[in-house]
Each structure stands twice: as C-alpha cells, then as structure tokens.
Motif scaffolding. Structure first.
Motif, PDB file in Angstrom:
ATOM      1  N   ALA A   1      -0.844   5.099   4.223  1.00 43.50           N
ATOM      2  CA  ALA A   1      -1.954   4.667   3.461  1.00 43.50           C
ATOM      3  C   ALA A   1      -1.765   5.235   1.874  1.00 43.50           C
ATOM      4  O   ALA A   1      -2.531   4.929   1.004  1.00 43.50           O
ATOM      5  CB  ALA A   1      -3.155   5.426   4.183  1.00 43.50           C
ATOM      6  N   GLY A   2      -0.799   6.014   1.549  1.00 41.96           N
ATOM      7  CA  GLY A   2      -0.668   6.495   0.137  1.00 41.96           C
ATOM      8  C   GLY A   2      -0.539   5.317  -0.830  1.00 41.96           C
ATOM      9  O   GLY A   2       0.036   4.358  -0.727  1.00 41.96           O
ATOM     10  N   TYR A   3      -1.435   5.304  -1.816  1.00 34.47           N
ATOM     11  CA  TYR A   3      -1.513   4.354  -2.987  1.00 34.47           C
ATOM     12  C   TYR A   3      -2.261   3.093  -2.667  1.00 34.47           C
ATOM     13  O   TYR A   3      -2.210   2.340  -3.528  1.00 34.47           O
ATOM     14  CB  TYR A   3      -0.029   4.073  -3.486  1.00 34.47           C
ATOM     15  N   LEU A   4      -2.525   3.065  -1.325  1.00 36.13           N
ATOM     16  CA  LEU A   4      -3.413   1.789  -1.160  1.00 36.13           C
ATOM     17  C   LEU A   4      -5.005   2.216  -1.102  1.00 36.13           C
ATOM     18  O   LEU A   4      -5.238   3.135  -0.773  1.00 36.13           O
ATOM     19  CB  LEU A   4      -2.838   1.528   0.454  1.00 36.13           C
ATOM     20  N   GLY A   5      -5.767   1.070  -1.395  1.00 34.70           N
ATOM     21  CA  GLY A   5      -7.246   1.309  -1.505  1.00 34.70           C
ATOM     22  C   GLY A   5      -7.462   1.253   0.122  1.00 34.70           C
ATOM     23  O   GLY A   5      -6.892   0.885   0.978  1.00 34.70           O
ATOM     24  N   VAL A   6      -8.775   1.786   0.544  1.00 32.96           N
ATOM     25  CA  VAL A   6      -9.319   1.826   1.619  1.00 32.96           C
ATOM     26  C   VAL A   6      -9.181   0.436   2.359  1.00 32.96           C
ATOM     27  O   VAL A   6      -9.048   0.342   3.771  1.00 32.96           O
ATOM     28  CB  VAL A   6     -10.710   2.384   1.705  1.00 32.96           C
ATOM     29  N   ASP A   7      -9.644  -0.385   1.645  1.00 41.98           N
ATOM     30  CA  ASP A   7      -9.591  -1.782   2.172  1.00 41.98           C
ATOM     31  C   ASP A   7      -8.268  -2.393   2.789  1.00 41.98           C
ATOM     32  O   ASP A   7      -8.167  -2.801   3.892  1.00 41.98           O
ATOM     33  CB  ASP A   7     -10.126  -2.846   1.067  1.00 41.98           C
ATOM     34  N   ALA A   8      -7.409  -2.118   1.920  1.00 41.75           N
ATOM     35  CA  ALA A   8      -5.951  -2.452   2.187  1.00 41.75           C
ATOM     36  C   ALA A   8      -5.405  -1.743   3.407  1.00 41.75           C
ATOM     37  O   ALA A   8      -4.612  -2.120   4.339  1.00 41.75           O
ATOM     38  CB  ALA A   8      -5.062  -2.133   1.087  1.00 41.75           C
ATOM     39  N   VAL A   9      -5.917  -0.438   3.629  1.00 46.26           N
ATOM     40  CA  VAL A   9      -5.446   0.266   4.788  1.00 46.26           C
ATOM     41  C   VAL A   9      -6.113  -0.182   6.201  1.00 46.26           C
ATOM     42  O   VAL A   9      -5.635  -0.326   7.071  1.00 46.26           O
ATOM     43  CB  VAL A   9      -6.139   1.761   4.541  1.00 46.26           C
ATOM     44  N   ALA A  10      -7.418  -0.558   6.060  1.00 43.05           N
ATOM     45  CA  ALA A  10      -8.036  -1.109   7.010  1.00 43.05           C
ATOM     46  C   ALA A  10      -7.657  -2.480   7.491  1.00 43.05           C
ATOM     47  O   ALA A  10      -7.234  -2.609   8.580  1.00 43.05           O
ATOM     48  CB  ALA A  10      -9.502  -1.376   6.704  1.00 43.05           C
ATOM     49  N   GLU A  11      -7.221  -3.188   6.581  1.00 40.33           N
ATOM     50  CA  GLU A  11      -6.247  -4.426   6.838  1.00 40.33           C
ATOM     51  C   GLU A  11      -5.042  -4.366   7.510  1.00 40.33           C
ATOM     52  O   GLU A  11      -4.703  -4.815   8.624  1.00 40.33           O
ATOM     53  CB  GLU A  11      -6.160  -5.075   5.688  1.00 40.33           C
ATOM     54  N   GLN A  12      -4.315  -3.173   7.185  1.00 38.26           N
ATOM     55  CA  GLN A  12      -3.070  -3.071   7.908  1.00 38.26           C
ATOM     56  C   GLN A  12      -3.328  -2.468   9.295  1.00 38.26           C
ATOM     57  O   GLN A  12      -2.361  -2.708   9.960  1.00 38.26           O
ATOM     58  CB  GLN A  12      -2.118  -1.906   7.069  1.00 38.26           C
ATOM     59  N   ILE A  13      -4.203  -1.736   9.329  1.00 36.23           N
ATOM     60  CA  ILE A  13      -4.609  -1.231  10.635  1.00 36.23           C
ATOM     61  C   ILE A  13      -4.862  -2.531  11.821  1.00 36.23           C
ATOM     62  O   ILE A  13      -4.357  -2.428  12.724  1.00 36.23           O
ATOM     63  CB  ILE A  13      -5.566  -0.118  10.742  1.00 36.23           C
ATOM     64  N   ALA A  14      -5.668  -3.254  11.102  1.00 36.48           N
ATOM     65  CA  ALA A  14      -6.126  -4.376  11.972  1.00 36.48           C
ATOM     66  C   ALA A  14      -4.809  -5.329  12.336  1.00 36.48           C
ATOM     67  O   ALA A  14      -4.602  -5.657  13.513  1.00 36.48           O
ATOM     68  CB  ALA A  14      -7.191  -5.399  11.112  1.00 36.48           C
ATOM     69  N   ALA A  15      -3.985  -5.465  11.258  1.00 38.61           N
ATOM     70  CA  ALA A  15      -2.694  -6.481  11.297  1.00 38.61           C
ATOM     71  C   ALA A  15      -1.921  -5.577  12.475  1.00 38.61           C
ATOM     72  O   ALA A  15      -1.313  -6.409  13.329  1.00 38.61           O
ATOM     73  CB  ALA A  15      -2.078  -6.475  10.079  1.00 38.61           C
TER      74      ALA A  15
END
Length: 343
Positions: free
Chosen positions: A39-53
């Motif tokens: 999650a480092g250097y990512l925005g919260v929305d990007a982290v959520a998207e990666q978790i969902a993917a």
C-alpha cells in the motif's frame, strides 16, 4: 494462524512503487504461499482497487503492507544536500506526509484482509486491537530484538525479521545516522536473537533466493521465508524495465539514503557512489524531492539515476513465473533439508 495454514512456507515481500501487483499476489497464493499487496505510495482508492482485484481472482488469504509514519525532518537537515542535487538534476518539492496511514487503516478495518503487515514502525496497541477485532492478523517488520519487544508489547501476531541482506528500505523503527557505524545483524543472527526473546512465529526476510536459503531459515527457527528480490523479474511483477534490467547482474549492492532519505539497499550505480556519503536522514522528504530525477532516469532508460532496490543475492534471480518459482523453491528446500539431515 494464517502462517500455519500455508501449503508452502513462503511469503511474498510487499514491494512498493510498482513491483507488487494483484497478479503477483494471486500467483504466489495459487502456489501455496502468501502474497502481499504494497500500500505504500498508493492512495486509499488505489489500495481498495488492488484489494478488490485480488479478491476477484483468488479466495486464498493475502496481506496488505502499510508504511508506519515517522518524524518530520527539519528543512535544515536536507537543504544543503538538495541544493547540491539541484545543480545537476530536476527535483521536486520535499514534503512530509503520513502515507495516509489513518485512512488506510480505516479502509482495512472496514474491508478486512487476512494479514496487515507494517514497515518503518509498529502500530499502537489500540490500532492492533482494531485489526484483531475484524479478524486480521498483524505482522510487524523488525530489525532488532529491541524493536521486537515493542511489537510484541503492542500485540503483534508475527514478527518479520529483516536481516541486513534485504533489498529495499531498512524497516528500522528509527533511521538514525549515528547508528550507521554499527553493523545491522544478518538474517541468521537476527533469527537467533529474536528466538531468545519470543516464541511468536518469525518470518525470515533478507537475501533468500534459493531453496537452500529457504531451508536455512526454516532450520534456524523461522516459520516461513519472505522473498522479494527473487520475484522482481517474474512476469507478474510490475517492476519497471530499468529496474528489471539491473536485477540479476553481477553488480553488488550497497546501503544508501541518497534517493529517499532513508537507508535502503540497492544495486550500486553512479548516483549511489557519488551521493550516498552526503545524504541525510530525511524520509519521505528526500523521496519526494528526487521523484522527478528518478522518473527522468526511467524514461531515458538510464539506470544510473534510478533506485534499483535489490537484496544481496539479486544475481540469482530468474525470469520464471512466480508460481513456478515458489513451487521450485519449496521443492528445493525440502531436498536441501533432507540432504543436510542425511549428512
């Protein structure tokens, strides 16, 4: 305990800045190990998207790694260094932030994963309790017995023991230049030191690139081996081409603050040789300031101006798929242990 349920005692290191992808996590998990998103250097929305993917592609457990925020560096600490760099390179504006620590923690409480690991520090006991309350285990990366005791007191379930051989940033709770003359413990030394202070499971990280390396840390008491650099050339990794091209070479690594203001191990290049001695401790201020010069280096395929994070055994890395690599490492580790016992 997640670590006890793994078919293969191998964990994928979270590698921020691009290398760790949902595809890599899924491949490692499919092979029986534990994948981790960075999650480092990512925005919260990007982290959520990666978790969902990741969830859309696997039902296996996986982890998410967070950067624990550190202290603000005084501008006077890094002004001279950035003035020197600015005479030769394009620079951005130095700034301090928390890498959205609180917001990412809220996300992971609202949308829990099996494991949350941390780097650069330890969550508070209250924060650990929040994650425990939603069924998430907390793994804290430590580099010394003193840090381990802090993590244990906060309620950490697992300690990730990061030896000096490891690539990328040192996970030390404090990055103090006064301690630079002190040799950081190597992985096998650290495992023994930690086993003397806790019976909690240990995950061994640093310089592990072969089945024999996996076997060695298991024999030394680790519950699993964590690999990062060995995955950088896998097709599932999001490693940028300049970085990917440097991994696997015969060039040695060195510790430096030159690119980010925090001690990290990378493949030696011109920038590290010329600027490491002058680089102060100021993270993430220097990380943000050098972002344009690193981006320019990547765009120009100039490996001398790019942070080529890698562990000491990077020359042993291969381009095989992550699943094949995990399977091969597990089989070779079994063979190595059998051979050691037979002899």
């Amino acid at each position: 305990m997640v670590i006890e349920s793994l078919r293969v005692p191998i964990v994928a290191a979270p590698m921020a800045g691009g290398p760790s992808t949902p595809e890599l996590v899924v491949a490692v998990s499919a092979a029986g190990g534990l994948g981790q998103l960075a999650a480092g250097y990512l925005g919260v929305d990007a982290v959520a998207e990666q978790i969902a993917a990741t969830r859309a592609a696997t039902t296996a457990p996986f982890g998410v790694n967070l950067f624990t925020p550190g202290p603000v560096a005084e501008p006077a600490t890094y002004a001279t260094y950035l003035a020197e760099l600015g005479a030769h390179f394009p620079l951005g504006t130095p700034k301090h932030d928390t890498d959205a620590w609180a917001e990412k923690l809220d996300l992971l409480v609202a949308d829990p994963v099996a494991v949350v690991s941390t780097t650069f520090g330890c969550p508070t006991a209250v924060e650990v309790d929040r994650l425990h309350a939603v069924g998430t285990q907390v793994w804290v990366t430590v580099t010394s017995p003193a840090e381990a005791l802090i993590a244990l007191d906060a309620g950490a379930d697992v300690l990730i023991a990061q030896g000096a051989e490891a690539g990328g940033h040192r996970a030390s709770f404090l990055d103090d230049p006064a301690e630079d003359p002190i040799d950081p413990p190597g992985l096998l030394t650290l495992l023994q030191l930690l086993a003397a202070v806790t019976e909690r499971p240990l995950v061994a990280a640093g310089g592990i690139a072969t089945g024999a390396g996996v076997a060695a840390v298991l024999a030394a008491g680790a519950a699993a081996a964590q690999i990062g650099t060995a995955l950088l050339r896998c097709p599932e990794a999001g490693t940028n081409p300049v970085h990917r091209g440097a991994i696997g070479s015969a060039e040695p690594t060195m510790l430096t603050r030159a690119f980010t203001g925090r001690r990290a191990r990378g493949v030696r290049n011109r920038f590290l040789v010329e600027y490491s001695a002058a680089a102060p401790a100021a993270y993430p201020e220097i990380h943000y300031a050098t972002a344009p010069l690193r981006a320019e280096g990547r765009a120009a395929s100039n490996s001398d101006d790019v942070n080529l994070w890698a562990g000491q055994a990077h020359s042993l890395s291969t381009e095989q798929s992550a699943g094949e690599l995990i399977t091969e490492l597990a089989a070779d580790a079994k063979n190595a242990l059998r051979k050691a016992l037979s002899e």
